[in-house]
Design a protein around this motif. Structure first.
Motif, PDB file in Angstrom:
ATOM      1  N   PRO A 193       0.799  -1.242   0.000  1.00 51.66           N
ATOM      2  CA  PRO A 193       0.000   0.000   0.000  1.00 51.66           C
ATOM      3  C   PRO A 193       0.825   1.283   0.000  1.00 51.66           C
ATOM      4  N   PHE A 194       2.156   1.197   0.195  1.00 44.67           N
ATOM      5  CA  PHE A 194       2.956   2.396   0.403  1.00 44.67           C
ATOM      6  C   PHE A 194       3.921   2.618  -0.767  1.00 44.67           C
ATOM      7  N   SER A 195       4.184   3.868  -1.042  1.00 53.08           N
ATOM      8  CA  SER A 195       5.121   4.214  -2.102  1.00 53.08           C
ATOM      9  C   SER A 195       6.549   4.152  -1.585  1.00 53.08           C
ATOM     10  N   ASN A 196       7.506   4.107  -2.531  1.00 56.00           N
ATOM     11  CA  ASN A 196       8.918   4.087  -2.141  1.00 56.00           C
ATOM     12  C   ASN A 196       9.305   5.340  -1.373  1.00 56.00           C
ATOM     13  N   GLU A 197       8.720   6.476  -1.728  1.00 56.90           N
ATOM     14  CA  GLU A 197       9.029   7.720  -1.027  1.00 56.90           C
ATOM     15  C   GLU A 197       8.542   7.663   0.420  1.00 56.90           C
ATOM     16  N   ASP A 198       7.334   7.083   0.619  1.00 55.06           N
ATOM     17  CA  ASP A 198       6.815   6.932   1.987  1.00 55.06           C
ATOM     18  C   ASP A 198       7.734   6.037   2.812  1.00 55.06           C
ATOM     19  N   ILE A 199       8.179   4.945   2.205  1.00 51.86           N
ATOM     20  CA  ILE A 199       9.055   4.009   2.925  1.00 51.86           C
ATOM     21  C   ILE A 199      10.392   4.678   3.249  1.00 51.86           C
ATOM     22  N   LYS A 200      10.905   5.475   2.311  1.00 50.79           N
ATOM     23  CA  LYS A 200      12.184   6.151   2.536  1.00 50.79           C
ATOM     24  C   LYS A 200      12.085   7.135   3.708  1.00 50.79           C
ATOM     25  N   VAL A 201      11.002   7.896   3.749  1.00 52.05           N
ATOM     26  CA  VAL A 201      10.806   8.853   4.849  1.00 52.05           C
ATOM     27  C   VAL A 201      10.664   8.120   6.182  1.00 52.05           C
ATOM     28  N   ALA A 202       9.907   7.023   6.178  1.00 49.32           N
ATOM     29  CA  ALA A 202       9.720   6.251   7.408  1.00 49.32           C
ATOM     30  C   ALA A 202      11.026   5.637   7.880  1.00 49.32           C
ATOM     31  N   LEU A 203      11.846   5.149   6.956  1.00 47.59           N
ATOM     32  CA  LEU A 203      13.149   4.588   7.327  1.00 47.59           C
ATOM     33  C   LEU A 203      14.041   5.649   7.955  1.00 47.59           C
ATOM     34  N   ASN A 204      14.052   6.847   7.376  1.00 46.10           N
ATOM     35  CA  ASN A 204      14.848   7.938   7.952  1.00 46.10           C
ATOM     36  C   ASN A 204      14.381   8.272   9.354  1.00 46.10           C
ATOM     37  N   THR A 205      13.072   8.209   9.569  1.00 45.37           N
ATOM     38  CA  THR A 205      12.527   8.493  10.896  1.00 45.37           C
ATOM     39  C   THR A 205      12.984   7.450  11.909  1.00 45.37           C
ATOM     40  N   ILE A 206      12.936   6.167  11.518  1.00 44.15           N
ATOM     41  CA  ILE A 206      13.305   5.085  12.434  1.00 44.15           C
ATOM     42  C   ILE A 206      14.799   5.071  12.715  1.00 44.15           C
ATOM     43  N   LEU A 207      15.603   5.232  11.672  1.00 42.40           N
ATOM     44  CA  LEU A 207      17.056   5.102  11.819  1.00 42.40           C
ATOM     45  C   LEU A 207      17.710   6.350  12.377  1.00 42.40           C
ATOM     46  N   SER A 208      16.993   7.469  12.382  1.00 46.51           N
ATOM     47  CA  SER A 208      17.550   8.700  12.927  1.00 46.51           C
ATOM     48  C   SER A 208      17.575   8.630  14.433  1.00 46.51           C
ATOM     49  N   GLU A 209      18.665   9.063  15.036  1.00 49.66           N
ATOM     50  CA  GLU A 209      18.780   9.085  16.488  1.00 49.66           C
ATOM     51  C   GLU A 209      18.175  10.338  17.082  1.00 49.66           C
ATOM     52  N   GLU A 210      17.735  11.234  16.250  1.00 50.50           N
ATOM     53  CA  GLU A 210      17.155  12.476  16.751  1.00 50.50           C
ATOM     54  C   GLU A 210      15.713  12.256  17.146  1.00 50.50           C
ATOM     55  N   ASP A 211      15.191  13.134  17.951  1.00 56.49           N
ATOM     56  CA  ASP A 211      13.809  13.076  18.396  1.00 56.49           C
ATOM     57  C   ASP A 211      12.901  13.495  17.256  1.00 56.49           C
ATOM     58  N   ASN A 212      11.930  12.616  16.933  1.00 56.45           N
ATOM     59  CA  ASN A 212      11.058  12.874  15.797  1.00 56.45           C
ATOM     60  C   ASN A 212       9.647  13.271  16.213  1.00 56.45           C
ATOM     61  N   ASN A 213       9.479  13.719  17.406  1.00 57.52           N
ATOM     62  CA  ASN A 213       8.135  14.035  17.886  1.00 57.52           C
ATOM     63  C   ASN A 213       7.826  15.498  17.619  1.00 57.52           C
ATOM     64  N   SER A 214       6.979  15.741  16.666  1.00 64.27           N
ATOM     65  CA  SER A 214       6.640  17.112  16.311  1.00 64.27           C
ATOM     66  C   SER A 214       5.805  17.794  17.374  1.00 64.27           C
ATOM     67  N   ASP A 215       5.196  16.999  18.294  1.00 63.94           N
ATOM     68  CA  ASP A 215       4.354  17.591  19.334  1.00 63.94           C
ATOM     69  C   ASP A 215       5.157  18.007  20.559  1.00 63.94           C
ATOM     70  N   GLU A 216       6.442  17.694  20.593  1.00 64.79           N
ATOM     71  CA  GLU A 216       7.232  17.972  21.777  1.00 64.79           C
ATOM     72  C   GLU A 216       7.602  19.446  21.858  1.00 64.79           C
ATOM     73  N   ILE A 217       7.490  19.975  23.062  1.00 60.76           N
ATOM     74  CA  ILE A 217       7.827  21.366  23.317  1.00 60.76           C
ATOM     75  C   ILE A 217       8.841  21.391  24.458  1.00 60.76           C
ATOM     76  N   PHE A 218       9.917  22.107  24.282  1.00 61.52           N
ATOM     77  CA  PHE A 218      10.919  22.236  25.326  1.00 61.52           C
ATOM     78  C   PHE A 218      10.582  23.459  26.170  1.00 61.52           C
ATOM     79  N   VAL A 219      10.269  23.207  27.420  1.00 65.47           N
ATOM     80  CA  VAL A 219       9.878  24.274  28.337  1.00 65.47           C
ATOM     81  C   VAL A 219      10.930  24.382  29.428  1.00 65.47           C
ATOM     82  N   GLU A 220      11.455  25.548  29.583  1.00 69.65           N
ATOM     83  CA  GLU A 220      12.481  25.766  30.600  1.00 69.65           C
ATOM     84  C   GLU A 220      11.894  25.552  31.997  1.00 69.65           C
TER      85      GLU A 220
END
Length: 634
Positions: free
Chosen positions: A315-342
């Motif tokens: 059901p998924f395109s190669n571009e979708d799979i590529k983006v998802a792989l980058n998300t999984i393999l990236s060590e950075e935080d991928n949560n767009s809802d996260e807010i850093f509050v001092e």
């Protein structure tokens, strides 16, 4: 051979690593460390570990591990081949000291002893009697546990030379004072007061066992205390580590012998396509991605994965799979809802993304949330809340991060507690913790921030004065046990107590037991990014979750009578006026850290509360007997 069934979830809590359990034949066992989980006794190395792997990216980042694993389940081969059959979890015999219930003879057995052993003294007299385990153990507040020092205790020496046989003798009394240990050399000593705490000569807290093992209670000499020996029998070894904490005697069935330290997370999507990411993070595709990623191989491409698992990825395109792989393999935080509050502490920072997600409608595979228009609720209810959300489905991962003894929490950090779970640490890229995944439903209530601020302005001084004794008592406990600093604000006590009152009422209305419900608090007094949310939820191991009875109680027609009944019950406890007044006269509950809150009105099972039933007060919810306007809901 002692054996018995245990549910997988129980291996997270309450029978995790280092906990004791009594199996069917009456043998007391201690759960072994993680080093030998998922191993076969015959040495065969054909276990497919990928089946037990669990991904929870936010929790893994917080705990510093690579992944989680479900505890192994026992399977029997019937006909067809069954993967991972006959896997067991290792347990060890503990306590090691046994005694004869007929003659009292004491004998120490090995941790690995499987069979029962007959009493040698009774066999000499042609009697058939079996040894049973002693009811007493010794432990310290740094999580060590050991057999009670029988020989040292009876001889009043931390290095006794006498090796003659000993006996455990009872007088028929129901107290420990009715038990005494006797040695054939003539020494005899009662077990009275071995569970009590004392004050050392330097003013620090100690125990009766440590202070008086080498001397009599009326001896004022400055002899060295008998301290914890740093034993860790759950590793299957007699080795010890340095420990300078006082040793405390305890019944092995006491509730404070073991407290599971469990961290949990509500699953939030990772990246933009949560369904595709879930597919890539779970077997069978995850078993293909992980070894290649660790080996830094460039074969992980959409075409390669599609060639291996075409039906799953169709059901998924190669571009979708590529983006998802980058998300999984990236060590950075991928949560767009996260807010850093001092100013956020680590736990508040971890929960803020959950708070932001729970406030919005979602229709995902692992999280389904509906919003009910506040106009459908009566104004006398809607004025207190800014949002009421019905969570039709959620996924929670509960991971065992360690354990404590004597007290539910101590000064040890999360890394120190994780060390207790295994004898040999793993490299970071292979590190894991045991976890359990549950699916459930819940009701999320976000308090009206404007109303909260108005309440604090009008009653802030009076409320602060009311909770001050509670704050002072916790500060005393905090200084004595070196616990983390935490703010106990009116906002926190209000939301926490309200959650308990609501849970107690829900058990009457929707059929769930009190132990089936849980609270999850989202609280922050930060002026720029305040939080005031309560999630009441239930969860079960079934992949379909629960039956929807709790969500139904959040609908306007059901919520109104339940809400009013909860507040009405809070106004008068069956133990009032004692319950309401006792807070100002010393407090009640664990560590005396409750005001107007007792088992009759506000306490819930420990598994349902995040704070071990502390920091509760009905007074800030509905006011006290003398001043009803003090409460938020008045």
């Amino acid at each position: 051979m002692p054996k018995g069934p245990i549910r997988r979830a129980q291996l997270i809590a309450p029978y995790g690593v280092g906990a004791m359990i009594v199996v069917r034949d009456g043998t007391s066992l201690i759960t072994a460390g993680l080093d030998h989980w998922y191993e076969r006794e015959n040495g065969r190395d054909d276990v497919d570990l990928s089946e037990f792997r669990v991904e929870e990216w936010r929790l893994a980042q917080q705990l510093g591990v690579d992944h989680f694993r479900l505890p192994p389940d026992f399977r029997i081969i019937k006909g067809e081949s069954v993967p991972n059959a006959y896997l067991t979890v290792p347990f060890l015999r503990f306590p090691q000291w046994h005694y004869c219930q007929s003659c009292g003879h004491l004998k120490e057995l090995k941790l690995s002893q499987r069979s029962k052993e007959k009493c040698p003294k009774c066999e000499e007299k042609k009697r058939n009697r079996y040894l049973v385990q002693v009811p007493i153990v010794a432990m310290c507040d740094h999580c060590h546990i050991q057999d009670f020092p029988w020989r040292e205790w009876v001889h009043r020496s931390d290095n006794p030379t006498c090796k003659k046989p000993m006996r455990l003798v009872g007088t028929g009394s129901a107290t420990l004072g009715g038990l005494s240990v006797q040695c054939e050399c003539g020494e005899k000593r009662s077990l009275s007061r071995i569970t009590e705490t004392e004050q050392a000569n330097n003013g620090n807290d100690t125990t009766f066992l440590s202070k008086y093992l080498n001397k009599k209670p009326d001896d004022d000499s400055d002899r060295q205390e008998f301290l914890c020996q740093g034993k860790r029998p759950w590793f299957g070894t007699e080795e010890s580590e340095p420990c300078s904490r006082p040793l405390r005697g305890s019944l092995r069935s006491a509730s404070n012998v073991y407290y599971s330290q469990v961290r949990s997370a509500i699953y939030l999507k990772r990246g933009n396509d949560s369904e595709l990411i879930s597919i890539l993070e779970e077997p069978p595709i995850s078993t293909l991605i992980e070894p290649l990623a660790k080996a830094n191989v460039d074969l992980i491409t959409p075409d390669f994965l599609r060639g291996q698992h075409p039906q799953l990825l169709q059901p998924f395109s190669n571009e979708d799979i590529k983006v998802a792989l980058n998300t999984i393999l990236s060590e950075e935080d991928n949560n767009s809802d996260e807010i850093f509050v001092e100013g956020d502490d680590p736990e508040t920072h971890f929960r803020r993304p959950e708070f932001n997600v729970l406030r919005t409608e979602r229709d995902e595979k692992q999280l389904k949330i509906r919003k009910i228009d506040l106009n459908e609720y009566d104004p006398d209810i809607a004025q207190y809340f800014s949002q009421i959300m019905l969570v039709d489905k959620l996924r929670e991962t509960r991971a065992l991060t360690g354990f404590t003894r004597i007290f539910p929490e101590n000064e040890q950090n999360i890394n120190s507690l994780q060390v207790l779970l295994r004898r040999h640490p793993l490299p970071p890229q292979d590190s894991w913790l045991p976890a359990y995944v549950v699916y459930g439903e819940g009701i999320f209530l976000e308090f009206n921030e404007r109303r909260l601020q108005q309440w604090l302005i009008q009653n802030g001084d009076a409320v602060q004065q009311r909770i001050q004794p509670l704050v002072q008592r916790y500060q005393q406990v905090q200084e004595r046990r070196h616990l983390r600093d935490r703010p106990l604000t009116p906002r926190f006590i209000l939301l926490h107590t309200f959650a308990h009152l609501l849970m107690n009422r829900l058990t009457f209305e929707c059929g769930y037991s009190s132990a089936a419900l849980r609270e999850r608090l989202y609280i922050s007094d930060n002026r720029d990014a305040p939080m005031a949310g309560v999630l009441i939820y239930t969860a079960a191991g079934d992949s379909e979750g629960t039956m929807g009875g709790l969500v139904r109680m959040g609908k306007p027609d059901y919520f109104k009578p339940m809400f009013h009944a909860a507040l009405e019950d809070a106004k008068w406890c069956s133990a009032d006026p004692v319950c309401m007044e006792i807070g100002a006269r010393g407090g009640q509950g664990p560590d005396s850290c409750n005001l107007a809150a007792c088992h009759n009105c506000s306490l819930v099972p420990e598994t349902a509360c995040e704070e071990f039933n502390r920091f509760l007060d009905r007074g800030v919810v509905v006011g006290d007997i003398n001043n009803r306007s003090l409460g938020f809901f008045t």
